[in-house]
Motif scaffolding. Sequence first.
Motif, mmCIF file in Angstrom:
data_model
loop_
_atom_site.group_PDB
_atom_site.id
_atom_site.type_symbol
_atom_site.label_atom_id
_atom_site.label_comp_id
_atom_site.label_asym_id
_atom_site.label_seq_id
_atom_site.Cartn_x
_atom_site.Cartn_y
_atom_site.Cartn_z
ATOM 1 N N GLU A 50 25.672 -1.965 8.664
ATOM 2 C CA GLU A 50 24.785 -0.817 8.807
ATOM 3 C C GLU A 50 24.253 -0.401 7.447
ATOM 4 N N GLY A 51 23.309 0.519 7.450
ATOM 5 C CA GLY A 51 22.779 1.088 6.223
ATOM 6 C C GLY A 51 22.181 0.052 5.286
ATOM 7 N N ILE A 52 22.509 0.173 4.004
ATOM 8 C CA ILE A 52 21.932 -0.692 2.987
ATOM 9 C C ILE A 52 22.284 -2.150 3.220
ATOM 10 N N ALA A 53 23.518 -2.435 3.639
ATOM 11 C CA ALA A 53 23.942 -3.818 3.856
ATOM 12 C C ALA A 53 23.094 -4.492 4.922
ATOM 13 N N LEU A 54 22.928 -3.840 6.066
ATOM 14 C CA LEU A 54 22.134 -4.425 7.143
ATOM 15 C C LEU A 54 20.670 -4.539 6.730
ATOM 16 N N GLY A 55 20.133 -3.490 6.116
ATOM 17 C CA GLY A 55 18.742 -3.528 5.690
ATOM 18 C C GLY A 55 18.469 -4.652 4.708
ATOM 19 N N THR A 56 19.377 -4.858 3.755
ATOM 20 C CA THR A 56 19.202 -5.909 2.753
ATOM 21 C C THR A 56 19.248 -7.298 3.392
ATOM 22 N N ILE A 57 20.162 -7.500 4.318
ATOM 23 C CA ILE A 57 20.256 -8.797 5.007
ATOM 24 C C ILE A 57 18.964 -9.094 5.762
ATOM 25 N N ILE A 58 18.434 -8.089 6.461
ATOM 26 C CA ILE A 58 17.188 -8.278 7.205
ATOM 27 C C ILE A 58 16.045 -8.624 6.254
ATOM 28 N N ILE A 59 15.956 -7.909 5.133
ATOM 29 C CA ILE A 59 14.876 -8.143 4.173
ATOM 30 C C ILE A 59 14.981 -9.533 3.552
ATOM 31 N N LEU A 60 16.165 -9.871 3.040
ATOM 32 C CA LEU A 60 16.354 -11.159 2.369
ATOM 33 C C LEU A 60 16.180 -12.330 3.325
ATOM 34 N N ALA A 61 16.939 -12.283 4.431
ATOM 35 C CA ALA A 61 16.892 -13.399 5.379
ATOM 36 C C ALA A 61 15.503 -13.518 6.006
ATOM 37 N N GLY A 62 14.925 -12.378 6.404
ATOM 38 C CA GLY A 62 13.612 -12.412 7.034
ATOM 39 C C GLY A 62 12.533 -12.937 6.117
ATOM 40 N N ARG B 292 9.630 -19.914 4.478
ATOM 41 C CA ARG B 292 9.857 -21.339 4.689
ATOM 42 C C ARG B 292 9.109 -21.851 5.924
ATOM 43 N N LEU B 293 9.036 -21.025 6.972
ATOM 44 C CA LEU B 293 8.442 -21.463 8.234
ATOM 45 C C LEU B 293 6.919 -21.374 8.239
ATOM 46 N N ALA B 294 6.363 -20.479 7.448
ATOM 47 C CA ALA B 294 4.916 -20.230 7.486
ATOM 48 C C ALA B 294 4.145 -21.380 6.846
ATOM 49 N N PRO B 295 2.898 -21.574 7.255
ATOM 50 C CA PRO B 295 2.062 -22.590 6.594
ATOM 51 C C PRO B 295 1.793 -22.209 5.143
ATOM 52 N N GLN B 296 1.491 -23.196 4.336
ATOM 53 C CA GLN B 296 1.308 -22.994 2.903
ATOM 54 C C GLN B 296 0.254 -21.938 2.606
ATOM 55 N N SER B 297 -0.786 -21.865 3.422
ATOM 56 C CA SER B 297 -1.880 -20.929 3.170
ATOM 57 C C SER B 297 -1.462 -19.473 3.307
ATOM 58 N N MET B 298 -0.372 -19.213 4.040
ATOM 59 C CA MET B 298 0.071 -17.835 4.259
ATOM 60 C C MET B 298 1.121 -17.383 3.252
ATOM 61 N N ARG B 299 1.708 -18.318 2.547
ATOM 62 C CA ARG B 299 2.821 -17.962 1.671
ATOM 63 C C ARG B 299 2.358 -17.131 0.484
ATOM 64 N N PRO B 300 3.098 -16.072 0.144
ATOM 65 C CA PRO B 300 2.732 -15.253 -1.030
ATOM 66 C C PRO B 300 2.790 -16.075 -2.304
ATOM 67 N N ALA B 301 2.026 -15.648 -3.290
ATOM 68 C CA ALA B 301 2.072 -16.305 -4.597
ATOM 69 C C ALA B 301 3.466 -16.176 -5.177
ATOM 70 N N PRO B 302 3.886 -17.105 -6.055
ATOM 71 C CA PRO B 302 5.243 -17.063 -6.620
ATOM 72 C C PRO B 302 5.611 -15.739 -7.261
ATOM 73 N N ASP C 34 1.457 -8.026 -1.819
ATOM 74 C CA ASP C 34 0.417 -8.034 -0.795
ATOM 75 C C ASP C 34 1.001 -7.665 0.567
ATOM 76 N N PHE C 35 0.812 -6.407 0.978
ATOM 77 C CA PHE C 35 1.329 -5.978 2.270
ATOM 78 C C PHE C 35 0.385 -6.327 3.415
ATOM 79 N N GLY C 36 -0.714 -6.973 3.108
ATOM 80 C CA GLY C 36 -1.563 -7.507 4.152
ATOM 81 C C GLY C 36 -1.032 -8.815 4.700
ATOM 82 N N ASN C 37 -0.063 -9.390 4.012
ATOM 83 C CA ASN C 37 0.555 -10.642 4.440
ATOM 84 C C ASN C 37 1.756 -10.330 5.324
ATOM 85 N N PRO C 38 1.773 -10.801 6.582
ATOM 86 C CA PRO C 38 2.895 -10.485 7.474
ATOM 87 C C PRO C 38 4.231 -11.039 7.007
ATOM 88 N N ILE C 39 4.224 -12.083 6.185
ATOM 89 C CA ILE C 39 5.483 -12.604 5.646
ATOM 90 C C ILE C 39 6.172 -11.537 4.802
#
Length: 494
Positions: A415-427, A433-443, A383-388
């Motif tokens: 840089e490159g794949i390493a930096l992109g992957t860290i941003i994706i995973l960590a973000g 974890r920080l978002a309210p339960q109603s916003m969290r994507p399905a498992p 779901d790309f409508g979810n900002p998470i």
Amino acid sequence: MNLGLRWKLYGDGSAPPPGEVVRPQERLSWGRTTGLGAQHVVAMFGATFVFPVIMGLDPNLAIMMSGLATILFLLIVQGRVPSYLGTSASFVAAAAAISPGGANPALLTGAIMVAGLVLALSGIVIHLLGPRAVLAAFPPAVTGAVVMLIGFNLAPVVAENYWPFDQWVGLLTMAFVILATVLLRGFLGRITILLGLVFGFVLSWLFDLAFGAAALPEGQGGGAAPRVDLSAVGEAAWIGLPDFHAPAFQASAVLVALPAVIALIAENAGHVKAVQEMTGEDLNPYMGRAIFADGLATSLASAVGGSPTTTYAENIGVMAATRVYSTAAYYVAAVVAVLFGLCPKFGELVAATPSGVLGGITVVLYGMIGLLGAKIWVENRVDFGNPIVLVPLAAGLIAGIGGVSLRITEGFALEGIALGTIIILAGYHLLHRLAPQSMRPAPGGGAGVHKPDAGAGVVLGSGVDAVSGDDAEHGSTGAGETGKEEREGGGADD
């Protein structure tokens, strides 16, 4: 201890009738088993020796180690998960960054070796915690983004390293691969990369006869050189060991290679699920073993200078078409691969592949790797409508594909794949974890729909096809199969 080395003869040893299957711990007559083993060799062959050439590694060693890796894999899974371990495409982007043009193979294999050990440790964790640990750590949104990063980061490699050598051979080879992938049916549809390589080789030889030597790019000093140079093939011995080398280690190189572990976990899990649905056996207890075995095989292969390994969707396709899942055939294929690896003349022939041909093949392969990431998103209804989901993936993709660099010290930068992957995973995980339960994507990663094993059914394979659990049930295994008739087992007699 059961190592899965005993096989019960299936019936009278002949092929199974319609609707019946030969299970992993059964076998046909040894003559038929040998024939099936040869078919598995052909299925894995194209990608297994093309990718080492692209990464600047020895194709002979890659072929030999793929055979040894397959034997190791089958022993660890106790013969319950029939799979062939060929060269992995997941590290091609890392190779382009760490060892451009094969300039530093030791540094590359050192980084791959560490990544293999991390994959092996991941397999142990998954074995202890269960297969759902894969989905918790790497939901489909994250896995798809990392696979897309790996593929699309390679676009400059095609444009700068291969295509300029001979654009017309590259264009015609690309066209051949595209047409063959769509038009060829059954088994031939699964080896279009190998067929494209042969086509490009012959075409380059004809161009040499018709138009003379090809002009070298300005960055290569100018001048001209023949497209096909087989002088080294004639000088090579028929029997001999491949070129071994010891790995070297550098933290920055390891960080570039580690994101491939995410793709490897997803593809191994997907292959186990695919085989499970085809055989009807519960293979979930062996998923951690399979991932551990692939990681161990990758680390051992790279320790001697070989290429990384992964389970191959092409060979799963052969099983779907023939309905023979016997691991005995894989042992035959592994032995044949080891024998091929001991022929230096064959290795030199592979190494003589014209750069224009590689340009035509890689422009298709690299794009397909990237689009497999999108396929993971689509099949799991991310779901790309979810900002998470949307925000960290958008930031990571642009940072990774665009070449954004984050300098940590004078001699170390992300840089490159390493930096992109860290941003994706960590973000993703931080926002989750920080978002309210109603916003969290399905498992399952989808739009409010929980799919128990979502994310484990889509796999990267060698980089040229993908198999999902549903597809495997119908025998659909690669980009070369189109139409209902192929998914229902077309090509079984190839």
